[in-house]
Design an enzyme around this catalytic site. Structure first.
Site, PDB file in Angstrom:
ATOM      1  N   HIS A 110      52.419  64.881  45.744  1.00 60.00           N
ATOM      2  CA  HIS A 110      51.834  63.950  46.709  1.00 60.00           C
ATOM      3  C   HIS A 110      51.385  62.638  46.091  1.00 60.00           C
ATOM      4  O   HIS A 110      51.043  61.698  46.827  1.00 60.00           O
ATOM      5  CB  HIS A 110      50.669  64.610  47.452  1.00 60.00           C
ATOM      6  CG  HIS A 110      50.598  64.222  48.897  1.00 60.00           C
ATOM      7  ND1 HIS A 110      49.989  64.998  49.859  1.00 60.00           N
ATOM      8  CD2 HIS A 110      51.062  63.137  49.568  1.00 60.00           C
ATOM      9  CE1 HIS A 110      50.077  64.412  51.031  1.00 60.00           C
ATOM     10  NE2 HIS A 110      50.727  63.278  50.884  1.00 60.00           N
ATOM     11  N   ASP A 137      48.092  67.970  55.715  1.00 60.14           N
ATOM     12  CA  ASP A 137      47.821  68.514  54.388  1.00 60.14           C
ATOM     13  C   ASP A 137      46.691  69.537  54.473  1.00 60.14           C
ATOM     14  O   ASP A 137      45.821  69.444  55.342  1.00 60.14           O
ATOM     15  CB  ASP A 137      47.392  67.365  53.466  1.00 60.14           C
ATOM     16  CG  ASP A 137      47.581  67.643  51.987  1.00 60.14           C
ATOM     17  OD1 ASP A 137      47.369  68.794  51.563  1.00 60.14           O
ATOM     18  OD2 ASP A 137      47.926  66.701  51.251  1.00 60.14           O
ATOM     19  N   HIS A 139      44.729  69.690  51.890  1.00 64.63           N
ATOM     20  CA  HIS A 139      43.740  69.031  51.046  1.00 64.63           C
ATOM     21  C   HIS A 139      43.546  67.590  51.490  1.00 64.63           C
ATOM     22  O   HIS A 139      44.476  66.960  52.019  1.00 64.63           O
ATOM     23  CB  HIS A 139      44.192  69.050  49.583  1.00 64.63           C
ATOM     24  CG  HIS A 139      44.551  70.410  49.076  1.00 64.63           C
ATOM     25  ND1 HIS A 139      45.810  70.960  49.264  1.00 64.63           N
ATOM     26  CD2 HIS A 139      43.828  71.329  48.396  1.00 64.63           C
ATOM     27  CE1 HIS A 139      45.838  72.173  48.722  1.00 64.63           C
ATOM     28  NE2 HIS A 139      44.648  72.416  48.189  1.00 64.63           N
ATOM     29  N   ASP A 141      42.829  64.974  49.418  1.00 62.60           N
ATOM     30  CA  ASP A 141      43.408  64.055  48.426  1.00 62.60           C
ATOM     31  C   ASP A 141      42.616  62.759  48.324  1.00 62.60           C
ATOM     32  O   ASP A 141      43.192  61.665  48.206  1.00 62.60           O
ATOM     33  CB  ASP A 141      44.874  63.758  48.763  1.00 62.60           C
ATOM     34  CG  ASP A 141      45.759  64.995  48.674  1.00 62.60           C
ATOM     35  OD1 ASP A 141      45.333  65.978  48.042  1.00 62.60           O
ATOM     36  OD2 ASP A 141      46.862  64.978  49.245  1.00 62.60           O
ATOM     37  N   HIS A 154      47.822  63.836  42.180  1.00 70.28           N
ATOM     38  CA  HIS A 154      48.242  64.086  43.562  1.00 70.28           C
ATOM     39  C   HIS A 154      47.034  64.287  44.471  1.00 70.28           C
ATOM     40  O   HIS A 154      47.169  64.220  45.695  1.00 70.28           O
ATOM     41  CB  HIS A 154      49.214  65.262  43.655  1.00 70.28           C
ATOM     42  CG  HIS A 154      48.650  66.604  43.356  1.00 70.28           C
ATOM     43  ND1 HIS A 154      49.315  67.772  43.657  1.00 70.28           N
ATOM     44  CD2 HIS A 154      47.484  67.005  42.768  1.00 70.28           C
ATOM     45  CE1 HIS A 154      48.607  68.815  43.276  1.00 70.28           C
ATOM     46  NE2 HIS A 154      47.490  68.367  42.740  1.00 70.28           N
ATOM     47  N   ASP A 241      52.734  67.184  53.735  1.00 69.35           N
ATOM     48  CA  ASP A 241      52.645  68.117  52.607  1.00 69.35           C
ATOM     49  C   ASP A 241      53.005  69.508  53.106  1.00 69.35           C
ATOM     50  O   ASP A 241      52.498  69.953  54.140  1.00 69.35           O
ATOM     51  CB  ASP A 241      51.215  68.100  52.056  1.00 69.35           C
ATOM     52  CG  ASP A 241      51.050  68.856  50.750  1.00 69.35           C
ATOM     53  OD1 ASP A 241      51.621  69.963  50.622  1.00 69.35           O
ATOM     54  OD2 ASP A 241      50.335  68.368  49.867  1.00 69.35           O
ATOM     55  N   ASP A 243      52.002  72.253  52.261  1.00 65.88           N
ATOM     56  CA  ASP A 243      50.884  73.184  52.409  1.00 65.88           C
ATOM     57  C   ASP A 243      50.088  72.970  53.697  1.00 65.88           C
ATOM     58  O   ASP A 243      49.119  73.692  53.955  1.00 65.88           O
ATOM     59  CB  ASP A 243      49.973  73.195  51.180  1.00 65.88           C
ATOM     60  CG  ASP A 243      49.149  71.932  50.980  1.00 65.88           C
ATOM     61  OD1 ASP A 243      48.967  71.157  51.938  1.00 65.88           O
ATOM     62  OD2 ASP A 243      48.673  71.717  49.851  1.00 65.88           O
ATOM     63  N   GLU A 286      55.449  67.958  47.945  1.00 67.04           N
ATOM     64  CA  GLU A 286      54.881  69.156  47.328  1.00 67.04           C
ATOM     65  C   GLU A 286      55.745  70.414  47.446  1.00 67.04           C
ATOM     66  O   GLU A 286      55.263  71.514  47.160  1.00 67.04           O
ATOM     67  CB  GLU A 286      53.470  69.446  47.867  1.00 67.04           C
ATOM     68  CG  GLU A 286      52.435  68.394  47.480  1.00 67.04           C
ATOM     69  CD  GLU A 286      52.015  68.429  46.015  1.00 67.04           C
ATOM     70  OE1 GLU A 286      52.423  69.356  45.280  1.00 67.04           O
ATOM     71  OE2 GLU A 286      51.283  67.506  45.585  1.00 67.04           O
TER      72      GLU A 286
END
Length: 329
Positions: A110, A137, A139, A141, A154, A241, A243, A286
Site C-alpha cells: 500500500h 482497508d 487498517h 495507514d 505501507h 486493499d 484485506d 497488498e
C-alpha cells in the site's frame, strides 16, 4: 427500444494498467508478485471483455539510482526505495489522466498509493476538480515515522497524502499532490494503532469502521460518500486493499484482520461505485500470492475489479455508462 443494444453501444473508458511490484513498504515479502498474480488470474482479459480499451504499460522497475532522502525523526524503513517508487508512480498516474485515461495500479504493497494518489491529486488540482479518496482497508495507514511502531511505510500512505509532517523527503522537490483530510474516507477499518487514533481524531478524518457498517449498513454509508463527491463535482480515487475483504475469502495478504467485508458487501461497494460515475482512478494493493490459497485471493479481486468497471448481474445503462468521458477533465 432495445435497451441491451444501447448498453453495448455506450462508450467505454480507456484504462491504463500500471504494475507496481513493490514490497519494500510491507513487513513481509511477497507483495511484489501481486501484479503478476492479477494478470495470471485474468484481470486484463476480463476488462477487455467488458469493452474497455486497454493500455498496459507493464510493470515499473525500481531505478538503480535512488533519490537522496534526509534522515527522518523516527522509523521509516527503505524510505529511499519508497521515494523512488512514489515519484515514478506519481508521474505515471498524472500522465495517464492527462491523456484522458483511467489509471489502474496493480500492487504491490500500500505504500504505492503515496505515488499513485499524488499524481491524480496533481492532475485534479490543475483542472479545478476536487479529489476525494475512498480507502478500502482493514487498517487506517495514518502513521508517521514518529508514531509508527514498526517503521513499515505501507502504514504511512494516507498520512503522507494528507500532508502529515515527517514524510516530506519522499517527494523532496519533485511535484506532488495532496488530499484534504476532510476528503479522505477510511472504509472497513478494523485495526488502528493508538497513536493513529489520536491523529485521526485531530485531523477530523472520516473513519467508517466495521462496527459502523454493521450498524448502519454498507449501502447507506457508501451513498453518503458518493453524494458528497457528486455534490462537489469531484473525482474519487479508490484505494482497494485486499484485506478490506474477510481473510476467510481472501487469505493472500500479509496483515490479515478477521471480520472484514463479505463477498456480497464488497461487490455492492464496487457496483455502487460504478453506477455513481465519479471514480477516476484505482489502486489494487497488498495481494501476496505467497500467502494465498491456489489463487483464491487473486480471483476474487478480478471479480471485484470487474464490478467497478461495469460487470452486472443484469446489464442496464447507468450514469457511468452514459457519461464515460465525463472524468476526462
Amino acid at each position: 427500444m432495445n435497451m441491451q443494444g444501447n448498453f453495448e453501444d455506450l462508450p467505454k473508458q480507456k484504462l491504463t494498467i500500471i504494475g507496481a511490484p513493490i514490497e519494500e513498504g510491507a513487513g513481509r515479502l511477497g507483495a511484489l508478485m501481486g501484479p503478476a498474480a492479477l494478470r495470471t488470474a485474468g484481470l486484463i482479459r476480463t476488462l477487455e471483455e467488458l469493452g474497455h480499451p486497454i493500455e498496459d504499460r507493464g510493470d515499473l522497475c525500481l531505478p538503480k539510482d535512488l533519490p537522496v532522502v534526509p534522515p527522518v525523526a523516527g522509523l521509516a524503513h527503505h524510505i529511499e526505495k519508497i521515494a523512488a517508487w512514489s515519484r515514478m508512480l506519481s508521474n505515471e498516474t498524472y500522465d495517464a489522466m492527462k491523456n484522458g485515461s483511467f489509471p489502474v495500479i496493480l500492487g504491490g504493497d500500500h505504500s504505492l498509493s503515496m505515488g499513485s494518489v499524488s499524481g491524480v491529486a496533481r492532475y485534479c488540482k490543475e483542472h479545478n476538480r476536487e479529489l476525494f479518496v475512498l480507502w478500502l482497508d482493514a487498517h487506517s495507514d495514518f502513521n508517521t515515522p514518529a508514531t509508527s511502531p514498526s517503521g513499515n511505510m505501507h502504514g504511512m500512505s494516507a498520512a503522507l497524502l494528507c500532508g502529515e509532517p515527517g514524510l516530506e523527503g519522499v517527494f523532496g522537490d519533485e511535484p506532488r499532490g495532496f488530499v484534504k483530510p476532510e476528503n479522505l474516507h477510511l472504509f472497513g477499518i478494523r485495526s488502528i494503532d493508538s497513536t493513529e487514533r489520536v491523529l485521526l481524531r485531530e485531523r477530523g478524518i472520516d473513519v467508517i469502521d466495521m462496527r459502523k457498517i454493521d450498524e448502519f449498513g454498507i449501502s447507506r454509508l457508501m451513498r453518503g460518500i458518493i453524494d458528497q463527491v457528486q455534490k462537489a463535482n469531484g473525482v474519487l480515487h479508490v484505494s482497494f486493499d485486499v484485506d478490506f475483504i474477510d481473510p476467510s475469502l481472501a487469505p493472500g495478504v500479509g496483515t490479515t484482520v478477521p471480520g472484514g467485508a463479505t463477498y456480497r458487501e464488497a461487490h455492492l461497494v464496487m457496483e455502487m461505485l460504478h453506477d455513481s460515475g465519479v471514480v477516476g482512478s484505482l489502486d489494487v494493493v497488498e495481494l501476496n500470492p505467497f500467502l494465498d490459497e491456489r489463487g483464491k485471493s487473486a480471483l476474487i479481486l478480478v471479480d471485484l475489479v470487474a464490478s467497478i468497471f461495469g460487470r452486472q448481474i443484469f446489464d442496464k445503462p447507468t450514469q457511468a455508462d452514459q457519461s464515460a468521458a465525463a472524468l476526462n477533465v
